[in-house]
Design a protein around this motif. Structure first.
Motif, PDB file in Angstrom:
ATOM      1  N   VAL A 154       5.838   8.991  -3.085  1.00 27.88           N
ATOM      2  CA  VAL A 154       4.598   8.378  -3.577  1.00 27.88           C
ATOM      3  C   VAL A 154       4.760   7.670  -4.917  1.00 27.88           C
ATOM      4  N   ASP A 155       5.846   7.895  -5.629  1.00 30.48           N
ATOM      5  CA  ASP A 155       5.953   7.343  -6.981  1.00 30.48           C
ATOM      6  C   ASP A 155       7.116   6.372  -7.145  1.00 30.48           C
ATOM      7  N   ASN A 156       7.755   5.988  -6.030  1.00 32.68           N
ATOM      8  CA  ASN A 156       8.896   5.081  -6.150  1.00 32.68           C
ATOM      9  C   ASN A 156       9.038   4.298  -4.844  1.00 32.68           C
ATOM     10  N   ASP A 157       8.621   3.035  -4.865  1.00 34.34           N
ATOM     11  CA  ASP A 157       8.640   2.213  -3.652  1.00 34.34           C
ATOM     12  C   ASP A 157      10.045   2.023  -3.099  1.00 34.34           C
ATOM     13  N   GLN A 158      11.033   1.874  -3.985  1.00 39.50           N
ATOM     14  CA  GLN A 158      12.402   1.675  -3.517  1.00 39.50           C
ATOM     15  C   GLN A 158      12.920   2.907  -2.781  1.00 39.50           C
ATOM     16  N   ALA A 159      12.643   4.076  -3.342  1.00 36.94           N
ATOM     17  CA  ALA A 159      13.080   5.315  -2.697  1.00 36.94           C
ATOM     18  C   ALA A 159      12.350   5.523  -1.373  1.00 36.94           C
ATOM     19  N   GLU A 160      11.082   5.165  -1.336  1.00 38.42           N
ATOM     20  CA  GLU A 160      10.311   5.287  -0.095  1.00 38.42           C
ATOM     21  C   GLU A 160      10.882   4.382   0.983  1.00 38.42           C
ATOM     22  N   GLN A 161      11.187   3.145   0.641  1.00 33.56           N
ATOM     23  CA  GLN A 161      11.757   2.211   1.616  1.00 33.56           C
ATOM     24  C   GLN A 161      13.123   2.674   2.094  1.00 33.56           C
ATOM     25  N   LEU A 162      13.917   3.217   1.181  1.00 37.29           N
ATOM     26  CA  LEU A 162      15.252   3.697   1.536  1.00 37.29           C
ATOM     27  C   LEU A 162      15.156   4.876   2.497  1.00 37.29           C
ATOM     28  N   PHE A 163      14.272   5.817   2.199  1.00 38.80           N
ATOM     29  CA  PHE A 163      14.117   6.984   3.062  1.00 38.80           C
ATOM     30  C   PHE A 163      13.601   6.585   4.437  1.00 38.80           C
ATOM     31  N   ALA A 256      22.875   8.441  -0.107  1.00 36.67           N
ATOM     32  CA  ALA A 256      22.975   9.088  -1.416  1.00 36.67           C
ATOM     33  C   ALA A 256      23.454   8.105  -2.490  1.00 36.67           C
ATOM     34  N   GLN A 257      24.418   7.275  -2.144  1.00 33.25           N
ATOM     35  CA  GLN A 257      24.929   6.294  -3.105  1.00 33.25           C
ATOM     36  C   GLN A 257      23.853   5.287  -3.507  1.00 33.25           C
ATOM     37  N   ARG A 258      22.978   4.944  -2.586  1.00 32.08           N
ATOM     38  CA  ARG A 258      21.908   4.002  -2.883  1.00 32.08           C
ATOM     39  C   ARG A 258      20.742   4.668  -3.615  1.00 32.08           C
ATOM     40  N   LEU A 259      20.539   5.948  -3.337  1.00 35.76           N
ATOM     41  CA  LEU A 259      19.422   6.661  -3.966  1.00 35.76           C
ATOM     42  C   LEU A 259      19.696   6.992  -5.428  1.00 35.76           C
ATOM     43  N   GLN A 260      20.935   7.313  -5.757  1.00 39.80           N
ATOM     44  CA  GLN A 260      21.263   7.740  -7.125  1.00 39.80           C
ATOM     45  C   GLN A 260      20.828   6.735  -8.192  1.00 39.80           C
ATOM     46  N   PRO A 261      21.171   5.443  -8.089  1.00 44.12           N
ATOM     47  CA  PRO A 261      20.729   4.512  -9.133  1.00 44.12           C
ATOM     48  C   PRO A 261      19.219   4.313  -9.157  1.00 44.12           C
ATOM     49  N   ILE A 262      18.562   4.452  -8.019  1.00 44.83           N
ATOM     50  CA  ILE A 262      17.099   4.333  -7.979  1.00 44.83           C
ATOM     51  C   ILE A 262      16.462   5.461  -8.779  1.00 44.83           C
ATOM     52  N   MET A 263      16.950   6.679  -8.577  1.00 42.50           N
ATOM     53  CA  MET A 263      16.400   7.820  -9.303  1.00 42.50           C
ATOM     54  C   MET A 263      16.791   7.794 -10.776  1.00 42.50           C
ATOM     55  N   HIS A 280      16.021  15.934 -20.694  1.00 43.56           N
ATOM     56  CA  HIS A 280      16.934  16.913 -20.125  1.00 43.56           C
ATOM     57  C   HIS A 280      16.470  17.418 -18.755  1.00 43.56           C
ATOM     58  N   GLN A 281      15.340  16.929 -18.269  1.00 42.75           N
ATOM     59  CA  GLN A 281      14.856  17.368 -16.977  1.00 42.75           C
ATOM     60  C   GLN A 281      15.648  16.709 -15.846  1.00 42.75           C
ATOM     61  N   GLN A 282      15.727  17.424 -14.736  1.00 44.03           N
ATOM     62  CA  GLN A 282      16.422  16.923 -13.562  1.00 44.03           C
ATOM     63  C   GLN A 282      15.659  15.738 -12.967  1.00 44.03           C
ATOM     64  N   GLN A 283      16.409  14.783 -12.436  1.00 41.48           N
ATOM     65  CA  GLN A 283      15.772  13.656 -11.768  1.00 41.48           C
ATOM     66  C   GLN A 283      15.013  14.164 -10.543  1.00 41.48           C
ATOM     67  N   GLN A 284      13.751  13.733 -10.407  1.00 42.67           N
ATOM     68  CA  GLN A 284      12.943  14.178  -9.289  1.00 42.67           C
ATOM     69  C   GLN A 284      12.068  13.053  -8.767  1.00 42.67           C
ATOM     70  N   LEU A 285      11.716  13.163  -7.505  1.00 45.36           N
ATOM     71  CA  LEU A 285      10.773  12.256  -6.881  1.00 45.36           C
ATOM     72  C   LEU A 285       9.527  13.039  -6.501  1.00 45.36           C
ATOM     73  N   THR A 286       8.377  12.401  -6.578  1.00 46.97           N
ATOM     74  CA  THR A 286       7.148  13.004  -6.075  1.00 46.97           C
ATOM     75  C   THR A 286       6.989  12.588  -4.627  1.00 46.97           C
ATOM     76  N   VAL A 287       6.934  13.578  -3.737  1.00 50.98           N
ATOM     77  CA  VAL A 287       6.790  13.296  -2.313  1.00 50.98           C
ATOM     78  C   VAL A 287       5.543  13.993  -1.790  1.00 50.98           C
ATOM     79  N   GLU A 288       5.043  13.488  -0.670  1.00 48.91           N
ATOM     80  CA  GLU A 288       3.878  14.085  -0.030  1.00 48.91           C
ATOM     81  C   GLU A 288       4.214  14.421   1.413  1.00 48.91           C
ATOM     82  N   PHE A 289       4.022  15.688   1.769  1.00 45.68           N
ATOM     83  CA  PHE A 289       4.193  16.125   3.148  1.00 45.68           C
ATOM     84  C   PHE A 289       2.823  16.237   3.809  1.00 45.68           C
ATOM     85  N   PRO A 290       2.645  15.661   5.013  1.00 48.09           N
ATOM     86  CA  PRO A 290       1.403  15.853   5.761  1.00 48.09           C
ATOM     87  C   PRO A 290       1.519  17.078   6.667  1.00 48.09           C
TER      88      PRO A 290
END
Length: 299
Positions: A154-163, A256-263, A280-290
Motif C-alpha cells: 500500500v505504500d510503494n507503487d514500484q514494490a506493488e507492481q513488482l510483486f 529479490a534483486q529488483r526489490l532491494q533497491p526499491i526498499m 537504524h530500523q529495518q527496511q519494511q513495506l506496509t502491506v494489506e491482506f484481505p
C-alpha cells in the motif's frame, strides 16, 4: 481435493514447512473476535478442531485463553495430512496434533463445539468436507472457514507492481491449473475472491439461515526477508522450482534483486522525512491482506 493433489504433499517440500511457520500471516484480532462471538455461549468450549492446521497458525490461538487474545478452548486438536508441516507446528500444552484426512477425521461424532479450516478449503471438495465436519460437531456447533487473498503493497507503487508481476505473470495466478504457465494445483482466482459462492456447497449440511461472511482488511509491516519468505512458502513457487531446478532459473532471486533497491530508496526517503529518527530500523513495506471468514452452525 483432486486425486493428483491428494497423492503428493505440496507443503512438505524441502524448507517449505519452516518457511510456512515463519512467514505465513497470523489471523487478525477482529476476525478472531468475530469468530468467538459467533459460537453459542451455552454449548461450551471443551474442544475445537483445526483441520488442515499446517504449522498451527490458527490452532494455537484457539487454545490460548481469551484474556491473551485466544478463543479459550480447553482442548484443541490440529489435523493435517502433511507430516512435514506438523513437525514444525507450534507446541502448546492443550493442543494435540495428528496426521489425518479431512474427509475422515479421527474424531468421535458430536464431540467438538468448533471445527475450523484456514487457507485450505480451496484444495477440497467443500460439500464433502462440510459433511464430515458436521459429523464431528455437536448440535449448533460452528464450522468456520477462514483464509486470505493476494496481498497488496500500500505504500510503494514500484514494490506493488513488482510483486503483482511475480504473482500473476511468473506463477500464473490468473490461469487455471493445467494451463501452460500456471504453477498452482488449485484455482487461485477462486481463493483470491474469498471462495465466492462456496456457501452453496456448505448448506446443507449447515443451517442455511446461520451462514455469514465477513471481510477483514488488515495492514501490517513486512521486512524484505519476510516478503521473500512468504513467497518461498507458496506451493506454486515450489512447483516452479521443481520444473525449473537450475539456480539461474530461480525467479525469486531476480525478484529479490529488483526489490532491494526499491526498499532501500524508500528507507532513504523515510529517513529524510523523519530527520534520521528511523535510520537504524529495518527496511519494511506496509502491506494489506484481505482476510475472509465464512461461518455456519450445524442444525
Amino acid at each position: 481435493m483432486h486425486a493428483a493433489v491428494a497423492a503428493r504433499d505440496l507443503f512438505g517440500r524441502a524448507g517449505q514447512a519452516a518457511a510456512y511457520a515463519l512467514f505465513r500471516p497470523t489471523y487478525p484480532t477482529a476476525l478472531l473476535q468475530r469468530l468467538a462471538e459467533f459460537i453459542p455461549a451455552d454449548i461450551g468450549r471443551s474442544k475445537a478442531v483445526d483441520v488442515a492446521c499446517g504449522t498451527g497458525q490458527l490452532t494455537a490461538t484457539l487454545a490460548r485463553p481469551s484474556a491473551q487474545g485466544g478463543l479459550g478452548f480447553d482442548r484443541v486438536v490440529g489435523i493435517d495430512s502433511s507430516a512435514a508441516q506438523l513437525s514444525k507446528a507450534q507446541a502448546v500444552d492443550n493442543v494435540h496434533y495428528e496426521q489425518g484426512d479431512a474427509y475422515k477425521l479421527p474424531l468421535d461424532s458430536s464431540s467438538a463445539q468448533l471445527v475450523t479450516m484456514a487457507q485450505a478449503l480451496h484444495w477440497l471438495d467443500a460439500h464433502k468436507y462440510a459433511e464430515e465436519a458436521c459429523r464431528v460437531l455437536v448440535p449448533r456447533g460452528v464450522l468456520a472457514v477462514a483464509g486470505y487473498g493476494v496481498l497488496r503493497v500500500v505504500d510503494n507503487d514500484q514494490a506493488e507492481q513488482l510483486f503483482k508481476s511475480f504473482y500473476y505473470d511468473v506463477l500464473g495466478s490468473r490461469l487455471k491449473p493445467g494451463d501452460a504457465g500456471c504453477y498452482w494445483d488449485c484455482d487461485r482466482t477462486y481463493l483470491d475472491a474469498g471462495l465466492a459462492g462456496v456457501e452453496k456447497q456448505l448448506s446443507p449440511p449447515l443451517d442455511n439461515t446461520s451462514l455469514v461472511r465477513d471481510w477483514f482488511y488488515d495492514r501490517r509491516q513486512l521486512s524484505f526477508e519476510a516478503l521473500i519468505g512468504y513467497i518461498r512458502s507458496m506451493s506454486a513457487y515450489q512447483t516452479y522450482r521443481q520444473r525449473h531446478p537450475h539456480p539461474q532459473e530461480d525467479p525469486l532471486e531476480t525478484f529479490a534483486q529488483r526489490l532491494q533497491p526499491i526498499m532501500a530508496a524508500q528507507k532513504r526517503q523515510d529517513q529524510q522525512q523523519h530527520d534520521q529518527q528511523h535510520q537504524h530500523q529495518q527496511q519494511q513495506l506496509t502491506v494489506e491482506f484481505p482476510f475472509f471468514l465464512i461461518m455456519g452452525r450445524k442444525p
